[in-house]
Design an enzyme around this catalytic site. Sequence first.
Site, mmCIF file in Angstrom:
data_model
loop_
_atom_site.group_PDB
_atom_site.id
_atom_site.type_symbol
_atom_site.label_atom_id
_atom_site.label_comp_id
_atom_site.label_asym_id
_atom_site.label_seq_id
_atom_site.Cartn_x
_atom_site.Cartn_y
_atom_site.Cartn_z
ATOM 1 N N ASP A 270 1.434 0.998 5.301
ATOM 2 C CA ASP A 270 1.384 1.280 3.866
ATOM 3 C C ASP A 270 1.102 2.755 3.628
ATOM 4 O OD1 ASP A 270 1.109 1.266 1.144
ATOM 5 O OD2 ASP A 270 -0.771 0.121 1.100
ATOM 6 N N LYS A 277 -0.291 7.926 -0.513
ATOM 7 C CA LYS A 277 -1.732 7.947 -0.236
ATOM 8 C C LYS A 277 -2.142 9.321 0.302
ATOM 9 C CE LYS A 277 -2.427 3.074 1.040
ATOM 10 N NZ LYS A 277 -3.402 2.762 -0.028
ATOM 11 N N ASP A 347 1.869 2.039 -4.785
ATOM 12 C CA ASP A 347 0.869 1.719 -3.759
ATOM 13 C C ASP A 347 0.251 0.327 -3.981
ATOM 14 O OD1 ASP A 347 -0.640 2.078 -1.526
ATOM 15 O OD2 ASP A 347 -2.071 3.493 -2.423
ATOM 16 N N GLU A 349 1.580 -2.459 -3.642
ATOM 17 C CA GLU A 349 2.779 -3.144 -3.143
ATOM 18 C C GLU A 349 2.490 -4.543 -2.612
ATOM 19 O OE1 GLU A 349 0.919 -1.273 -1.331
ATOM 20 O OE2 GLU A 349 0.715 -2.535 0.446
ATOM 21 N N ARG A 351 0.760 -7.070 -3.766
ATOM 22 C CA ARG A 351 0.968 -8.123 -4.768
ATOM 23 C C ARG A 351 2.455 -8.337 -5.044
ATOM 24 N NH1 ARG A 351 -2.704 -4.702 -8.833
ATOM 25 N NH2 ARG A 351 -3.450 -3.984 -6.802
HETATM 26 N N1 BES Z 1 -3.352 -1.808 1.414
HETATM 27 C C1 BES Z 1 -3.932 -1.211 0.277
HETATM 28 C C2 BES Z 1 -5.378 -1.629 0.053
HETATM 29 C C3 BES Z 1 -6.411 -1.031 0.966
HETATM 30 C C4 BES Z 1 -6.778 0.293 0.837
HETATM 31 C C5 BES Z 1 -7.026 -1.811 1.902
HETATM 32 C C6 BES Z 1 -7.749 0.812 1.664
HETATM 33 C C7 BES Z 1 -8.009 -1.293 2.714
HETATM 34 C C8 BES Z 1 -8.368 0.030 2.597
HETATM 35 C C9 BES Z 1 -3.167 -1.609 -0.979
HETATM 36 O O1 BES Z 1 -1.805 -1.767 -0.825
HETATM 37 C C10 BES Z 1 -3.369 -0.524 -1.968
HETATM 38 O O2 BES Z 1 -2.927 0.561 -1.722
HETATM 39 N N2 BES Z 1 -4.028 -0.819 -3.076
HETATM 40 C C11 BES Z 1 -4.330 0.133 -4.061
HETATM 41 C C12 BES Z 1 -4.132 -0.503 -5.403
HETATM 42 C C13 BES Z 1 -4.193 0.476 -6.535
HETATM 43 C C14 BES Z 1 -2.982 1.381 -6.503
HETATM 44 C C15 BES Z 1 -4.235 -0.292 -7.814
HETATM 45 C C16 BES Z 1 -5.764 0.591 -3.869
HETATM 46 O O3 BES Z 1 -6.616 -0.239 -3.553
HETATM 47 O O4 BES Z 1 -6.008 1.786 -4.003
HETATM 48 ZN ZN ZN Z 2 -1.176 -2.244 1.050
HETATM 49 MN MN MN Z 3 -0.782 0.087 -1.035
#
Ligand code: BES
Ligand code: ZN
Ligand code: MN
Length: 493
Positions: A270, A277, A347, A349, A351
């Site tokens: 990701d 990110k 990001d 993604e 869901r």
């Molecule tokens: N895979 C990530 C969540 C994540 C981040 C898990 C860091 C463990 C450590 C997920 O896809 C993500 O990027 N989520 C975003 C959502 C936001 C854009 C609403 C997040 O948590 O920042």
């Molecule tokens: Zn993710």
């Molecule tokens: Mn993500």
Amino acid sequence: MDFSIKVGAPENQKSSCIVVGQLEDKKLLPSAASVDRASKGYLSKLVASGDLTGRAGTMTMLHHVPWVTAERVLVMGAGKSGELGEKTYRETVSRAVRALGDGAIVHAHLYVTEFPVTHKDEAWRAAQAAQMVADATYRFDRMKSKPASARKLREVSLGVSARPSAMLVRSWERGTGLGAGVSLAKDLGNLPSNVCTPTYLADQAQQLAKAYKLKVQVLDEKDMARLKMGSFLAVTQGTREPAKFIVLEYNGAKAGAKPVVLIGKGITFDTGGISLKPSGEMDEMKYDMSGAGSVLGTLKAVAQMRLPVNVVGLIPTCENMPGGNAIKPGDVVTSMSGQTIEILNTDAEGRLILCDALTYAERYQPEAVIDIATLTGACVVALGNVATGLYSNDEALAKDLLDAGMDAWDRAWRMPLWDDYHEQIKSPFADVANVGGRPAGSVTAACFLSRFAKKFKWAHLDIAGTAWRSGKDKGSTGRPVPLLTNYLMRKSA
Ligand code: BES
Ligand code: ZN
Ligand code: MN
């Protein structure tokens, strides 16, 4: 590792090491007392001199104890009588096994079911011990050009003085089965994303199916397009790596029994996509397929235990990459359910791939659907690395999962799905937005998923904080395979 059960007096075992316990009030537990008698008070003398205190966390290796066949006796402190909790027990067994794994020990006997863990019976202690052995001896050196020096420890036996009950034998075996499932989940998590691709996960599913006679089907992007999985396909359009949708079925119960469907998020890397990110710790996003790994691990455990349940594993798996063809913030896509989604942040993604898998799950008329996902950083903020976030639209299912997690010591904590939170994911342009702003980020992600889970009992496990450890002990934990497997075990009982 070979696992077995050995019946007989500890002092007579041909073993590199026997592991026994002592409580802090100086009391030797039965096997330690038995060794003490055989050695004409060798241990008692050490207790009297203050060398053996029994304090929790202490560990004393004795060599060539007189009139004892085993080459070594490892005495573990088990703390104050009546105060040995689950956590200390697990740590004690784990520390013992780590000590064994380091040395010249080939075969060890663990006399640990006699450790008086409060509120937990021998069966629980045996199952946990088997898991701690698997956990403490787990190594991931597949990506090294030369593996670290080979470990000598080959066999670990559960030592019992009298013929064990069928229940105890089964618990030990189930513990080893669970250990195998957890190890698989760890391996998949720890593999780098250039090895563990969606195609690799599909191969793993196929191998699992072959080894345990499961039904398997791997759908490619054409199949997904035919199914109108517009949301899942939107996530994968920025990468060159082909996406897969894996369907694995284990039928241990009679035909016709409704299955439990497990859905695992399988983002093999990701980057965030166009909503890129920051680069710090981005390597950890190879773990973003841990939900998928836990589904494969649980199916392995369940199949090895031959549990009388029907389980379907669904794994949507792809990469989330930026690229000339990638989805962009503001794009609107149509999910398999027909609901349109405004993608405000590429990001978010997970869901987007899970929602189509949830819709796909409807065809099984499932008993329950549980999705497992490293879904939000916000869940890590809320619960840290201790508890998995649990969301559910069904009280009984939520309770069953919480109880299963508590008993397996793979704990979850319930979070709300109230209507109020749904306000945050309203979109002026589509039926729903894929993000709901900073507040309650883990909750709004779950609220998004709940819109696709209206036709069945559903639970969502946000494992963003629990699936792996960062820092110097970086590595997959294999969670929540113990929780899920225990839930299915209890269901089949
Ligand atoms: N895979 C990530 C969540 C994540 C981040 C898990 C860091 C463990 C450590 C997920 O896809 C993500 O990027 N989520 C975003 C959502 C936001 C854009 C609403 C997040 O948590 O920042
Ligand atoms: Zn993710
Ligand atoms: Mn993500």
